[in-house]
Design a protein around this motif. Sequence first.
Motif, short mmCIF file in Angstrom:
data_model
loop_
_atom_site.label_atom_id
_atom_site.label_comp_id
_atom_site.label_asym_id
_atom_site.label_seq_id
_atom_site.Cartn_x
_atom_site.Cartn_y
_atom_site.Cartn_z
N PRO A 181 0.76 -1.19 -0.16
CA PRO A 181 0.09 0.04 -0.10
C PRO A 181 0.65 1.49 -0.13
O PRO A 181 0.59 2.26 -0.64
CB PRO A 181 -0.99 -0.15 1.24
CG PRO A 181 -0.90 -1.41 1.41
CD PRO A 181 0.33 -2.20 1.01
N THR A 182 1.82 1.37 0.89
CA THR A 182 2.65 2.63 0.94
C THR A 182 3.19 2.93 -0.20
O THR A 182 3.59 3.92 -0.98
CB THR A 182 3.48 2.60 2.17
OG1 THR A 182 2.88 2.34 3.41
CG2 THR A 182 4.27 4.14 2.27
N ARG A 183 3.71 1.57 -1.18
CA ARG A 183 4.53 1.93 -2.21
C ARG A 183 3.67 2.25 -3.38
O ARG A 183 4.03 3.14 -4.03
CB ARG A 183 5.43 0.63 -2.70
CG ARG A 183 6.81 0.43 -1.54
CD ARG A 183 7.52 -0.49 -1.95
NE ARG A 183 7.00 -2.01 -2.10
CZ ARG A 183 7.13 -2.76 -1.14
NH1 ARG A 183 7.84 -2.49 0.12
NH2 ARG A 183 6.58 -4.03 -1.22
N LEU A 184 2.59 1.74 -3.36
CA LEU A 184 1.67 2.12 -4.39
C LEU A 184 1.18 3.40 -4.34
O LEU A 184 1.10 4.18 -5.56
CB LEU A 184 0.63 1.14 -4.31
CG LEU A 184 -0.79 1.35 -5.46
CD1 LEU A 184 -0.14 0.92 -6.86
CD2 LEU A 184 -1.83 0.27 -5.09
N GLU A 185 0.93 3.81 -3.04
CA GLU A 185 0.47 5.18 -3.02
C GLU A 185 1.63 6.40 -3.21
O GLU A 185 1.32 7.41 -3.82
CB GLU A 185 -0.09 5.71 -1.71
CG GLU A 185 -1.34 5.05 -1.27
CD GLU A 185 -2.20 5.34 -2.28
OE1 GLU A 185 -2.48 6.55 -2.85
OE2 GLU A 185 -3.09 4.26 -2.94
N ALA A 186 2.78 5.90 -2.83
CA ALA A 186 3.88 6.86 -3.26
C ALA A 186 4.03 6.89 -4.84
O ALA A 186 4.45 8.05 -5.20
CB ALA A 186 5.36 6.18 -2.63
N PHE A 187 3.99 5.86 -5.62
CA PHE A 187 4.26 5.84 -6.87
C PHE A 187 3.11 6.72 -7.56
O PHE A 187 3.19 7.35 -8.52
CB PHE A 187 4.13 4.46 -7.52
CG PHE A 187 4.38 4.58 -8.99
CD1 PHE A 187 5.48 4.56 -9.59
CD2 PHE A 187 3.23 4.47 -9.89
CE1 PHE A 187 5.59 4.83 -11.05
CE2 PHE A 187 3.31 4.56 -11.12
CZ PHE A 187 4.41 4.65 -11.81
N ARG A 188 1.88 6.51 -6.88
CA ARG A 188 0.76 7.35 -7.69
C ARG A 188 1.00 8.87 -7.34
O ARG A 188 0.56 9.69 -8.14
CB ARG A 188 -0.53 6.70 -6.94
CG ARG A 188 -0.86 5.26 -7.38
CD ARG A 188 -2.27 4.86 -6.82
NE ARG A 188 -3.33 5.70 -7.62
CZ ARG A 188 -4.48 5.75 -7.04
NH1 ARG A 188 -4.96 5.39 -5.83
NH2 ARG A 188 -5.44 6.52 -7.78
N LEU A 189 1.39 9.08 -6.09
CA LEU A 189 1.57 10.39 -5.84
C LEU A 189 2.78 11.05 -6.77
O LEU A 189 2.66 12.14 -7.12
CB LEU A 189 2.10 10.61 -4.21
CG LEU A 189 2.45 12.15 -3.65
CD1 LEU A 189 1.12 12.75 -3.62
CD2 LEU A 189 3.15 11.91 -2.46
#
Length: 125
Positions: A16-24
């Motif tokens: 979750p954190t990596r996915l959100e970081a990439f999307r950000l």
Amino acid sequence: METEQAILALGALAQPTRLEAFRLLASHEPDGLAAGAIAEALAVPQNTLSSHLAVLARAGLIRSQRRSRSIVYRADLARFQQVALFLIKDCCGGRPDLCAPLLADLQPCCPPASKSTRRKAAASS
């Protein structure tokens, strides 16, 4: 793209954190964001974020650049495109009607400006 590269990229995004970081980061292209701004936006401690960013970088999904005292991270959208194409290539097995809904959904939200629109914008500046 090789299967192992796709697995590495998909594995990096499967948290979750990596996915959100990439999307950000993707939403802040082409300027990118400093590590501190990413940590603040995601409410993640900087040392934890550093580990997540390292995983994304090893997968080739983000790049970093030192700017003064900050490290600015950017999404590598070309690499992400390779991963997405790896997943959907030959998805229809020779039957384009099966992929039509997927392809329709992939139309960009912001289509590129036509040549005449770009000329008008250039003339007005």
